[in-house]
Design an enzyme around this catalytic site. Sequence first.
Site, short mmCIF file in Angstrom:
data_model
loop_
_atom_site.label_atom_id
_atom_site.label_comp_id
_atom_site.label_asym_id
_atom_site.label_seq_id
_atom_site.Cartn_x
_atom_site.Cartn_y
_atom_site.Cartn_z
N HIS A 2 72.66 14.56 50.26
CA HIS A 2 73.71 15.47 50.76
C HIS A 2 73.23 16.93 50.86
O HIS A 2 72.20 17.28 50.32
CB HIS A 2 75.00 15.35 49.94
N GLU A 3 73.99 17.71 51.59
CA GLU A 3 73.63 19.12 51.87
C GLU A 3 72.27 19.23 52.55
O GLU A 3 71.51 20.16 52.28
CB GLU A 3 73.64 19.97 50.59
#
Lengths: 595, 595
Positions: free
Chosen positions: B448-449
């Site tokens: 994620h990110e």
Amino acid sequence: MIDVLSRRDLDFLLYEWLDVPALTARKRFAEHSRETFDAVLDLSAELAQRLFAPHNKMADAQEPTMRPDGSVAMIPEVKKALDAYARSGLIAGPFDEQIGGMQLPTTVARASMAWFQAANAGTAAYPFLTTANANLIAAHGTDEQVETYVRPMLEGRWFGTMCLSEPDAGSSLADITTRAIRADDGSYRITGTKMWISGGDHELTENIVHLVLAKTPGGGPGVKGISLFIVPKFLPAPDGGLGERNDIILAGLNHKMGNRGTTNTLLVFGDGNHSPGEQSGAVGFLVGDEHRGLSYMFHMMNEARIGVGFLATSLGYVGYRKSVEYARTRTQGRPVGAKDPSAPPVPIIEHADVRRLLLAQKAYVEGALALGLYCAALVDEQDTASDAASAAEAALLLDVLTPIAKSWPSQWCLEANSLAIQVHGGYGYTRDYDVEQHYRDNRLNPIHEGTHGIQGLDLLGRKVVMQGGAGLRLLGTRIATTTSRARGVGVDHADDLDKAWRRILDVTEALWADGEPTVALANSSVYLEAFGHVVVAWMWLEQLLVVGDQADDFYQGKRMAGQYFFAHELPKVGPQLDLLASGDRTASDMNPRWF
Amino acid sequence: MIDVLSRRDLDFLLYEWLDVPALTARKRFAEHSRETFDAVLDLSAELAQRLFAPHNKMADAQEPTMRPDGSVAMIPEVKKALDAYARSGLIAGPFDEQIGGMQLPTTVARASMAWFQAANAGTAAYPFLTTANANLIAAHGTDEQVETYVRPMLEGRWFGTMCLSEPDAGSSLADITTRAIRADDGSYRITGTKMWISGGDHELTENIVHLVLAKTPGGGPGVKGISLFIVPKFLPAPDGGLGERNDIILAGLNHKMGNRGTTNTLLVFGDGNHSPGEQSGAVGFLVGDEHRGLSYMFHMMNEARIGVGFLATSLGYVGYRKSVEYARTRTQGRPVGAKDPSAPPVPIIEHADVRRLLLAQKAYVEGALALGLYCAALVDEQDTASDAASAAEAALLLDVLTPIAKSWPSQWCLEANSLAIQVHGGYGYTRDYDVEQHYRDNRLNPIHEGTHGIQGLDLLGRKVVMQGGAGLRLLGTRIATTTSRARGVGVDHADDLDKAWRRILDVTEALWADGEPTVALANSSVYLEAFGHVVVAWMWLEQLLVVGDQADDFYQGKRMAGQYFFAHELPKVGPQLDLLASGDRTASDMNPRWF
């Protein structure tokens, strides 16, 4: 649904590389042919994908539970699949015809099992353990024991386990406290607690045959006092049916991160919950001689270690295949350097970084499968070579390679599963897709059947120096044969492999220079990793030799994966061997207080 | 119960190394002192361990579910912990006093949050996301937006999210299809579907403030058309209370391998399930200017990326501490070379291979924590330096380091969690112990990110060449300062670090030699890893400088972990840089058909 393994790759390894059909010239395999091998592989793929794969996720989500009465509940799909597997006769694949086997080469039997391991590791574990158990009794048991226990296991009516670990003795078998006392009739009464017993209880079969390590009086301290016993859940009746319930109870199920479909149990032997012969204590039957239990068990353990390598490989393989499929169908983003932001997104396999993630997986899982099948071929050679020297050579090489065949796939095919998640992005981290389960399932493999650390000690502390280093020399000869053939036909990478191998030899010698490598053993896991990478590089060069200048898609893929291994992977051993050669003492010198 | 982080290590990093109390000479932090920082850290440790840690396992086993009415059910311990967290005022830690903040340095605020992330990543995610959201609105919103949305978030009455990804656009924001149409009153109506939204729905707070990327008409193709909107679950009433329900529904929860305590949602905006103002479409309020949404979001994303690094670090750290504790108390086996098999078993920390597994973890997690806090110190410098040049320099360096601060802990602190399992053996693979959950939780962080692959492209494709390579040169200057200080005082390893850095520079130049590194970018993840290891080696040399010749247990531990990093880890970059320098084209040349 995509196939969980690649039959094309199996054909390449078994037929184009290892020439398994040549074994049919040997008496043991005379009834077989390429056609019977193909039939076994076809049947395995079909059964695995029709009955094992579909409940893999369900068995993970609804793991077995213990009922209030102490029995085990699990989803019915497991029994349905295993009953069909039993009917297929595949459990008995490699066994002698006279006890109901098919006398399949181990190579083919392993390839067959790999389909089931890839489809559903949890369900496949039951027959996998049963085969290992039956193999041990067939090798070391009496004729009567073989007839009584092996035959029903090969028919799939009974399953088997191996009971080594205890709550306070996992890697350290010297400390087991399970006791066996001889009774007047020659049987034994066993008391003690066994931990981590896979398949230790269930109602998949009418009986379960436990192979139990226990100490008999007078055996001396440490591992020398250990004997091996057959301890069935139900004692066999004289008519071949089931007799009394033995004094064994399921004390608990372990709840694991993965591999949840296989019951993993805490078993208590001889606590008086049952009284066979109106007496407490679990009735056991000695296998072979007293105090030699560990040597028999090692026979099975070495086989199980190679089996764990196959399990890790199969899980890596299925994850690889699913991530290739995902990368081909999932569209997102545009190629680096694309100028038109309104062009439609491309399949993510068009992104070079995604192909790198897939190539790494391919290099790991196909390298691991080659190694596993090579070891299986050594088992066939050891068991059926026409001359004793060849058999002994195969056995020696197998001994050296076993810690690698166990640990390398456990490490790198787990990494492959992590990369398969990465290819899937956020979706791969959800339970809607399969790859997160493969990753969780595979994380077991560096632990059981001897941790990574134990394999390192085995390799550096024992295998490379046994028989004055004969095993190491033999491996060197085989590698040299490969590199010289590669040079002869102009296949690349022979120099890289030779150079890496020479460094392994130099470092091994340096580590053993003072005859007592206590410090070196602190880094034996690093040695294991470096050694493993060199061995798998050898497996890749062997494959590249078969590829030669063939150019269809399959061979191109092999060529690129081999190139990947030599470019991205083999060089990793350089710093590892430098570290070992430097006599690094960091871990040795670290004081526990300083953490 | 063992502390989830080491306060001693935090003191070392914040006070002995970074000299955070010196910040109190600056106006923004003038009200603070070492004592107030200590109080924040004490409070954080206490709250995290009393209210967050105890339900970590339960929140994993009983993940949030969606009720038939579309609302979210979860265990009550989460709300109890978060209410206490809200009351503590810690959410508002780094914010301006005038909007209810404490004006804490980011360094201290990050250290505070790390306690909660280590104790319970799932529960800590809610305030973590809220802080990032509030920070963005505070930076780019109008005064009224700050008053309306930031204040209740800082009071912990409302939580916030960031809504970027869509089902078909994860890494590729250019392809989002969520639309925003301007209404007469200046608000917008939003329609579209957002995927992977953490904290996207729950009943922990009375309202949820979504920050949503959407396209407005006329913005052109790709990312240029993207604008940013505040889209609250309930529209604010004029009196500051809650008004109408906005047209947002929870369409589903994602079921993940780990990090299960945080709801991860599929949200549908504007499908007409609710009709605010008697009209369908989710009401949103533009932040800043139209078509500049992505640049605002990157502000938050960079912060979030460093936060993900802290999350990965915290999970690695807690696993490390638990495995040290386990290794000290679990007895098994005897030292290599011990002659007496009847001697009692020793704590496994006495085995050098176990110490190696612990040292590796220590080197990873303490190196990662140092990197994270260093980046946090750069944020403080960027925000409060007395001269513009220092602030700009800090911003530039932070920009280069952000992909490393995100990816390196995500990779190596995950590996630390794997080693923590390994220390625990079979027990570590069960859900009876904590480490398997940390491992599962941490596996999210490379995804994620911005995935690992995205970070690699960012570093090699953008960060090292921006401003004509100014960021890279600045980092080199900082590293050279460290190595020259180390040489001055006779601290080892300066040469190794200098040499590695020079190679990074050479390779970077070679990869960019033709100005269009399409081939090189195929291996940008390899570049990212090598770069990261060099940066963390620098962090270790910085720590070793602080250690100097101090010799108590804590400093000895630092010294050994630093030695471990330089002996076992830094050399790994050699083959990676060789590969990059070779212009390897394996992944580029691989044809998708060949898999």
